[in-house]
Enzyme design. Structure first.
Site, PDB file in Angstrom:
ATOM      1  CG  HIS A 286      12.295 -14.124 -50.466  1.00 41.40           C
ATOM      2  ND1 HIS A 286      12.333 -14.073 -51.837  1.00 41.40           N
ATOM      3  CD2 HIS A 286      10.998 -14.361 -50.126  1.00 41.40           C
ATOM      4  CE1 HIS A 286      11.119 -14.268 -52.303  1.00 41.40           C
ATOM      5  NE2 HIS A 286      10.290 -14.453 -51.291  1.00 41.40           N
ATOM      6  CD  GLU A 287       8.898 -14.431 -46.722  1.00 37.10           C
ATOM      7  OE1 GLU A 287       7.958 -13.612 -46.705  1.00 37.10           O
ATOM      8  OE2 GLU A 287       8.920 -15.421 -47.468  1.00 37.10           O
ATOM      9  CG  HIS A 290       7.887 -10.173 -50.240  1.00 36.60           C
ATOM     10  ND1 HIS A 290       7.660 -10.116 -51.593  1.00 36.60           N
ATOM     11  CD2 HIS A 290       8.136 -11.482 -49.967  1.00 36.60           C
ATOM     12  CE1 HIS A 290       7.769 -11.317 -52.127  1.00 36.60           C
ATOM     13  NE2 HIS A 290       8.065 -12.172 -51.161  1.00 36.60           N
ATOM     14  CD  GLU A 366       7.393 -14.751 -53.766  1.00 38.94           C
ATOM     15  OE1 GLU A 366       8.457 -15.188 -53.287  1.00 38.94           O
ATOM     16  OE2 GLU A 366       6.497 -14.227 -53.089  1.00 38.94           O
TER      17      GLU A 366
END
Length: 426
Positions: A286-287, A290, A366
């Site tokens: 997920h990070e 970004h 997100e």
């Protein structure tokens, strides 16, 4: 607050992901936080209003002039007086905010099992933060004021470029030179997790150079992870509270120890803290999403566009003497006071609207990062990781939609899980 007070039973759609005990703990935690936020916010508003009505800003400016004058710096040394003013203002803010910080840490966070600090560690940490902040704030402010003074008609361009350089430098050096002053960073030991992280980073061309574990457990049991660095020098930082294998909160005290030292207090009684390796990888997926999707660069661009606009409007408004007069400055128009009046007060409505727009954008980012982790095949592990992290941090999964829309930079848990559910079932 009404949602926190009245939602006392686990809703049907949450029955499979949250037990009633955790639900009640999170409800009471968020209710306490909401109460604290209301009273601390009310105090802040009253304090700010009284400072304005009673002429606190011109009083502090005159006091700063007396102090700098006593040191041999007359009114012509405006930058020196500005630095004294800034030091006194931040000291006042630190002192008035101290009781609230103490209450939040040693009453609310302690009550709900998150605080790991002793009183001595808290004060040592607060003093260190204040000193480090001044070491950065005062030189940067003095250079900014000097640039504005000598910049001529286009000073706002030079001021903006200066703040851009400073922000990039601080982002670059923060984790290597500033953060280690407060927390211990150690390289993630060689092993399966590190190898899997490096493999995942390589698969998406993330230029990873180092992976660190930070001892976040010595101050709080909240968990986190982030990456930093520019160009080909990226580092990943994992809080030990995120890692089930490394969290000190999962370790039993050694025989004969009472579980407490001068800096931290062991709280092993709660539960198994953190995520399994597969779930940690999903969180990192997920990070890294970004980064891969350009969210970090987009945020920097938006921030700098906003900064340039603010400096431009500051240049337009700084010559308006009535602005200074409205705040009690009739005979002088100090540059630092102009920055404070315009950026803090005049721009306040604009800042609220901008903050809301950034919150909406953040929620969109997100969802996109979750979708990226899903594409990496991490949907199932991210699903379980989000549930675990919500439980570890006592996040309350039910929220008022208007409050959530305005304040929450991350989508509510149920919305994120719903977006992941299809891939998880697959």
């Amino acid at each position: 607050r009404r949602v926190y007070r009245t939602t006392t039973h686990v809703p049907q759609e949450l029955g499979q992901i949250m037990d009633s005990e955790t639900f009640e703990k999170s409800r009471l935690y968020q209710l306490d936080k909401s109460t604290f936020s209301f009273w601390s916010g009310l105090y802040s508003e009253v304090e700010g209003t009284m400072i304005l009505l009673c002429g606190g800003i011109p009083f502090l400016w005159n006091l700063s002039g007396q102090i700098s004058g006593g040191a041999g710096f007359g009114p012509e040394y405006e930058i020196v007086q500005s630095l004294v003013f800034l030091l006194l203002a931040t000291l006042f803010s630190a002192v008035t905010g101290l009781p609230w910080s103490l209450y939040n840490t040693f009453v609310i966070e302690e009550k709900h099992g998150f605080n790991q600090q002793t009183l001595g560690f808290f004060f040592k940490d607060a003093i260190k933060k204040f000193v480090v902040t001044q070491c950065i704030l005062l030189p940067v402010t003095s250079l900014l004021l000097y640039i504005i003074k000598i910049g001529g008609d286009y000073f706002f361009i030079y001021a903006w470029l200066f703040t851009l350089v400073v922000s990039l430098v601080l982002v670059t050096i923060y984790a290597d030179y500033i953060a280690p002053l407060f927390d211990k960073f150690i390289p993630l030991p060689e092993g399966e997790l590190k190898q899997q992280i490096e493999t995942m980073a390589k698969s998406i061309d993330f230029p990873l150079t180092k992976v660190y574990v930070v001892e976040g457990s010595k101050r709080s049991s909240h968990s986190n992870a982030y990456f930093y660095g520019f160009f080909k020098n990226k580092r990943i930082v994992l809080f030990d509270t995120l890692l089930e294998e490394y969290s000190a909160l999962n370790k039993e005290p050694a025989e004969g120890e009472d579980g407490e030292n001068e800096d931290t207090k062991s709280k092993t009684k709660n539960k198994k803290q953190g995520c399994k390796n597969e779930e940690v990888l999903a969180v990192l997926g997920h990070e890294l999403g970004h980064w891969k999707l350009g969210h970090t660069i987009k945020n920097i661009i938006i921030s700098q566009m906003n900064s340039f606009l603010c400096f431009f409007l500051f240049a337009v408004l700084i010559g308006r003497k009535e602005l200074f007069a409205a705040f009690g400055f009739y005979d002088t128009q100090p540059t630092l006071i102009g920055l404070m009046i315009i950026f803090q007060f005049i721009f306040s409505p604009y800042n609220e609207v901008l903050s809301f727009c950034l919150t909406v954008l953040s929620r969109r980012f997100e969802f996109q990062a979750d979708a990226f982790a899903k594409e990496l095949g991490k949907a199932k592990d991210l699903y379980s990781a989000l549930i675990k992290l919500n439980k570890d941090n006592l996040g309350f999964p039910v929220s008022d939609w208007i409050f959530s829309m305005w304040h929450y930079s991350h989508p509510p848990l149920l919305e994120r899980l719903q977006a992941l559910k299809v891939a998880k079932q697959e």
